[in-house]
Design a protein around this motif. Structure first.
Motif, PDB file in Angstrom:
ATOM      1  N   VAL A  83       0.840  -1.205   0.000  1.00 45.25           N
ATOM      2  CA  VAL A  83       0.000   0.000   0.000  1.00 45.25           C
ATOM      3  C   VAL A  83       0.870   1.248   0.000  1.00 45.25           C
ATOM      4  O   VAL A  83       0.638   2.192  -0.762  1.00 45.25           O
ATOM      5  CB  VAL A  83      -0.959  -0.009   1.214  1.00 45.25           C
ATOM      6  CG1 VAL A  83      -1.585   1.366   1.422  1.00 45.25           C
ATOM      7  CG2 VAL A  83      -2.049  -1.049   1.022  1.00 45.25           C
ATOM      8  N   LEU A  84       1.897   1.264   0.857  1.00 42.47           N
ATOM      9  CA  LEU A  84       2.771   2.441   0.927  1.00 42.47           C
ATOM     10  C   LEU A  84       3.580   2.612  -0.354  1.00 42.47           C
ATOM     11  O   LEU A  84       3.792   3.740  -0.812  1.00 42.47           O
ATOM     12  CB  LEU A  84       3.682   2.343   2.148  1.00 42.47           C
ATOM     13  CG  LEU A  84       2.967   2.456   3.491  1.00 42.47           C
ATOM     14  CD1 LEU A  84       3.939   2.221   4.641  1.00 42.47           C
ATOM     15  CD2 LEU A  84       2.276   3.805   3.650  1.00 42.47           C
ATOM     16  N   ALA A  85       4.012   1.505  -0.962  1.00 42.43           N
ATOM     17  CA  ALA A  85       4.746   1.597  -2.229  1.00 42.43           C
ATOM     18  C   ALA A  85       3.835   2.152  -3.328  1.00 42.43           C
ATOM     19  O   ALA A  85       4.267   2.990  -4.138  1.00 42.43           O
ATOM     20  CB  ALA A  85       5.288   0.220  -2.626  1.00 42.43           C
ATOM     21  N   ALA A  86       2.578   1.710  -3.351  1.00 42.72           N
ATOM     22  CA  ALA A  86       1.628   2.232  -4.341  1.00 42.72           C
ATOM     23  C   ALA A  86       1.362   3.717  -4.102  1.00 42.72           C
ATOM     24  O   ALA A  86       1.262   4.501  -5.054  1.00 42.72           O
ATOM     25  CB  ALA A  86       0.324   1.437  -4.284  1.00 42.72           C
ATOM     26  N   LEU A  87       1.269   4.099  -2.822  1.00 39.82           N
ATOM     27  CA  LEU A  87       1.079   5.514  -2.495  1.00 39.82           C
ATOM     28  C   LEU A  87       2.276   6.336  -2.957  1.00 39.82           C
ATOM     29  O   LEU A  87       2.116   7.412  -3.526  1.00 39.82           O
ATOM     30  CB  LEU A  87       0.882   5.688  -0.988  1.00 39.82           C
ATOM     31  CG  LEU A  87      -0.540   5.622  -0.486  1.00 39.82           C
ATOM     32  CD1 LEU A  87      -0.555   5.552   1.039  1.00 39.82           C
ATOM     33  CD2 LEU A  87      -1.343   6.826  -0.944  1.00 39.82           C
ATOM     34  N   ARG A  88       3.471   5.822  -2.694  1.00 42.08           N
ATOM     35  CA  ARG A  88       4.672   6.550  -3.119  1.00 42.08           C
ATOM     36  C   ARG A  88       4.674   6.720  -4.636  1.00 42.08           C
ATOM     37  O   ARG A  88       4.961   7.807  -5.145  1.00 42.08           O
ATOM     38  CB  ARG A  88       5.942   5.835  -2.650  1.00 42.08           C
ATOM     39  CG  ARG A  88       7.212   6.609  -3.013  1.00 42.08           C
ATOM     40  CD  ARG A  88       8.466   5.976  -2.452  1.00 42.08           C
ATOM     41  NE  ARG A  88       8.604   6.097  -1.030  1.00 42.08           N
ATOM     42  CZ  ARG A  88       9.041   7.186  -0.399  1.00 42.08           C
ATOM     43  NH1 ARG A  88       9.340   8.274  -1.087  1.00 42.08           N
ATOM     44  NH2 ARG A  88       9.168   7.188   0.909  1.00 42.08           N
ATOM     45  N   ASP A  89       4.334   5.662  -5.334  1.00 46.94           N
ATOM     46  CA  ASP A  89       4.297   5.733  -6.794  1.00 46.94           C
ATOM     47  C   ASP A  89       3.278   6.767  -7.252  1.00 46.94           C
ATOM     48  O   ASP A  89       3.554   7.581  -8.138  1.00 46.94           O
ATOM     49  CB  ASP A  89       3.960   4.351  -7.368  1.00 46.94           C
ATOM     50  CG  ASP A  89       4.014   4.346  -8.883  1.00 46.94           C
ATOM     51  OD1 ASP A  89       5.077   4.676  -9.437  1.00 46.94           O
ATOM     52  OD2 ASP A  89       2.985   4.014  -9.503  1.00 46.94           O
ATOM     53  N   ARG A  90       2.090   6.757  -6.647  1.00 47.16           N
ATOM     54  CA  ARG A  90       1.031   7.710  -7.038  1.00 47.16           C
ATOM     55  C   ARG A  90       1.455   9.146  -6.717  1.00 47.16           C
ATOM     56  O   ARG A  90       1.232  10.057  -7.504  1.00 47.16           O
ATOM     57  CB  ARG A  90      -0.255   7.374  -6.298  1.00 47.16           C
ATOM     58  CG  ARG A  90      -1.362   8.342  -6.563  1.00 47.16           C
ATOM     59  CD  ARG A  90      -2.580   7.655  -7.149  1.00 47.16           C
ATOM     60  NE  ARG A  90      -3.688   8.575  -7.243  1.00 47.16           N
ATOM     61  CZ  ARG A  90      -3.966   9.276  -8.320  1.00 47.16           C
ATOM     62  NH1 ARG A  90      -3.218   9.170  -9.397  1.00 47.16           N
ATOM     63  NH2 ARG A  90      -4.991  10.095  -8.340  1.00 47.16           N
ATOM     64  N   ILE A  91       2.077   9.324  -5.536  1.00 48.02           N
ATOM     65  CA  ILE A  91       2.547  10.658  -5.145  1.00 48.02           C
ATOM     66  C   ILE A  91       3.595  11.166  -6.133  1.00 48.02           C
ATOM     67  O   ILE A  91       3.540  12.314  -6.582  1.00 48.02           O
ATOM     68  CB  ILE A  91       3.106  10.623  -3.707  1.00 48.02           C
ATOM     69  CG1 ILE A  91       1.950  10.468  -2.694  1.00 48.02           C
ATOM     70  CG2 ILE A  91       3.937  11.866  -3.403  1.00 48.02           C
ATOM     71  CD1 ILE A  91       2.408  10.086  -1.288  1.00 48.02           C
ATOM     72  N   GLU A  92       4.543  10.290  -6.483  1.00 44.40           N
ATOM     73  CA  GLU A  92       5.647  10.710  -7.353  1.00 44.40           C
ATOM     74  C   GLU A  92       5.205  10.932  -8.799  1.00 44.40           C
ATOM     75  O   GLU A  92       5.858  11.670  -9.534  1.00 44.40           O
ATOM     76  CB  GLU A  92       6.775   9.681  -7.303  1.00 44.40           C
ATOM     77  CG  GLU A  92       7.417   9.515  -5.933  1.00 44.40           C
ATOM     78  CD  GLU A  92       8.157  10.752  -5.450  1.00 44.40           C
ATOM     79  OE1 GLU A  92       8.457  11.652  -6.258  1.00 44.40           O
ATOM     80  OE2 GLU A  92       8.446  10.817  -4.240  1.00 44.40           O
ATOM     81  N   THR A  93       4.110  10.290  -9.227  1.00 44.46           N
ATOM     82  CA  THR A  93       3.679  10.436 -10.618  1.00 44.46           C
ATOM     83  C   THR A  93       2.549  11.454 -10.797  1.00 44.46           C
ATOM     84  O   THR A  93       2.144  11.731 -11.925  1.00 44.46           O
ATOM     85  CB  THR A  93       3.227   9.077 -11.200  1.00 44.46           C
ATOM     86  OG1 THR A  93       2.163   8.549 -10.395  1.00 44.46           O
ATOM     87  CG2 THR A  93       4.392   8.102 -11.239  1.00 44.46           C
ATOM     88  N   THR A  94       2.053  12.001  -9.696  1.00 41.66           N
ATOM     89  CA  THR A  94       1.017  13.040  -9.780  1.00 41.66           C
ATOM     90  C   THR A  94       1.667  14.358 -10.197  1.00 41.66           C
ATOM     91  O   THR A  94       2.725  14.714  -9.684  1.00 41.66           O
ATOM     92  CB  THR A  94       0.320  13.208  -8.414  1.00 41.66           C
ATOM     93  OG1 THR A  94      -0.382  12.004  -8.116  1.00 41.66           O
ATOM     94  CG2 THR A  94      -0.653  14.367  -8.420  1.00 41.66           C
ATOM     95  N   PRO A  95       1.057  15.087 -11.127  1.00 36.61           N
ATOM     96  CA  PRO A  95       1.615  16.406 -11.489  1.00 36.61           C
ATOM     97  C   PRO A  95       1.447  17.384 -10.321  1.00 36.61           C
ATOM     98  O   PRO A  95       0.333  17.584  -9.836  1.00 36.61           O
ATOM     99  CB  PRO A  95       0.751  16.847 -12.687  1.00 36.61           C
ATOM    100  CG  PRO A  95       0.006  15.637 -13.136  1.00 36.61           C
ATOM    101  CD  PRO A  95      -0.099  14.727 -11.951  1.00 36.61           C
ATOM    102  N   TRP A  96       2.533  17.983  -9.891  1.00 37.65           N
ATOM    103  CA  TRP A  96       2.506  18.967  -8.794  1.00 37.65           C
ATOM    104  C   TRP A  96       2.955  20.299  -9.380  1.00 37.65           C
ATOM    105  O   TRP A  96       4.135  20.579  -9.458  1.00 37.65           O
ATOM    106  CB  TRP A  96       3.422  18.526  -7.653  1.00 37.65           C
ATOM    107  CG  TRP A  96       2.992  17.225  -7.055  1.00 37.65           C
ATOM    108  CD1 TRP A  96       3.484  15.989  -7.316  1.00 37.65           C
ATOM    109  CD2 TRP A  96       1.959  17.040  -6.081  1.00 37.65           C
ATOM    110  NE1 TRP A  96       2.824  15.045  -6.582  1.00 37.65           N
ATOM    111  CE2 TRP A  96       1.886  15.649  -5.809  1.00 37.65           C
ATOM    112  CE3 TRP A  96       1.078  17.903  -5.421  1.00 37.65           C
ATOM    113  CZ2 TRP A  96       0.967  15.119  -4.905  1.00 37.65           C
ATOM    114  CZ3 TRP A  96       0.176  17.378  -4.521  1.00 37.65           C
ATOM    115  CH2 TRP A  96       0.127  15.999  -4.268  1.00 37.65           C
TER     116      TRP A  96
END
Length: 199
Positions: A83-96
């Motif tokens: 879950v945390l790895a998926a969150l990290r991936d989503r956080i890092e790939t979201t446009p900020w």
């Protein structure tokens, strides 16, 4: 030491809540003189009185109950890391976009670090700790919480910290549900169990 004691107390409270226990059972467990996990609550009772300790246990119980009722099911430590790895991936790939977006990314990375230490999305962090970890001021941190992260559902504060106790947070995938709520809340098992005696 107080923060470590609080984390153990909160983990025990979550375990009791997941098992369908009550605040009275939690209180008896924490105040039992032979239960190692209750050391922090007993220290509060000795230092500040029984009433203060009971109030503290009630606050911890309320926070644990809210967390258990609203977090997703994680059946093992491996599930938590996934879950945390998926969150990290989503956080890092979201446009900020823009300065505020880049600052929000730094704050989320800080919370993700705290969540990894805690062993799951439910974690504790104070404003000071988070601001230092993200390398920003507390004023900037508050602005990012209110304008970006909470409205978009990345973070939910389950309990506001007091004094030396950090706030209780739940790190969430902003796409997982309306306003960041998990898609199917349930009373669940997580890997954030209290440590067993002697471990």
């Amino acid at each position: 030491m107080a923060e470590h004691g609080h984390r153990i107390t909160a983990a025990i409270a979550c375990h009791v809540a997941r098992a369908g226990g009550t605040v009275d059972e939690l209180t008896r467990l924490l105040l039992h003189p032979e239960h190692e996990g209750g050391r922090h609550a007993r220290h509060i009772a000795l230092r500040s009185g029984q009433t203060r300790a009971l109030d503290y246990i009630r606050r911890v119980w309320d926070s644990a109950s809210a967390a258990v009722c609203s977090t997703r099911s994680l059946e093992s430590r491996h599930d938590s890391y996934e879950v945390l790895a998926a969150l990290r991936d989503r956080i890092e790939t979201t446009p900020w976009r823009g300065e505020r977006g880049r600052t929000a990314l730094r704050v989320l990375r800080a919370h993700l670090n705290f969540a990894e230490i805690a062993g799951g999305p439910l974690h504790h962090a104070s404003e000071r700790q988070t601001a230092e970890e993200a390398g920003i001021s507390r004023t900037t941190l508050r602005a990012v919480y209110e304008t970006v992260l909470k409205p978009r559902g990345w973070l939910r504060r389950l309990r506001v910290g007091h004094g030396r106790e950090g706030s209780t947070w739940y790190l969430n995938d902003s796409s997982s549900g309306r306003h960041g709520m998990p898609a199917s809340p349930s009373r669940s098992r997580t890997t954030q169990y209290p440590p067993r005696p002697g471990t």
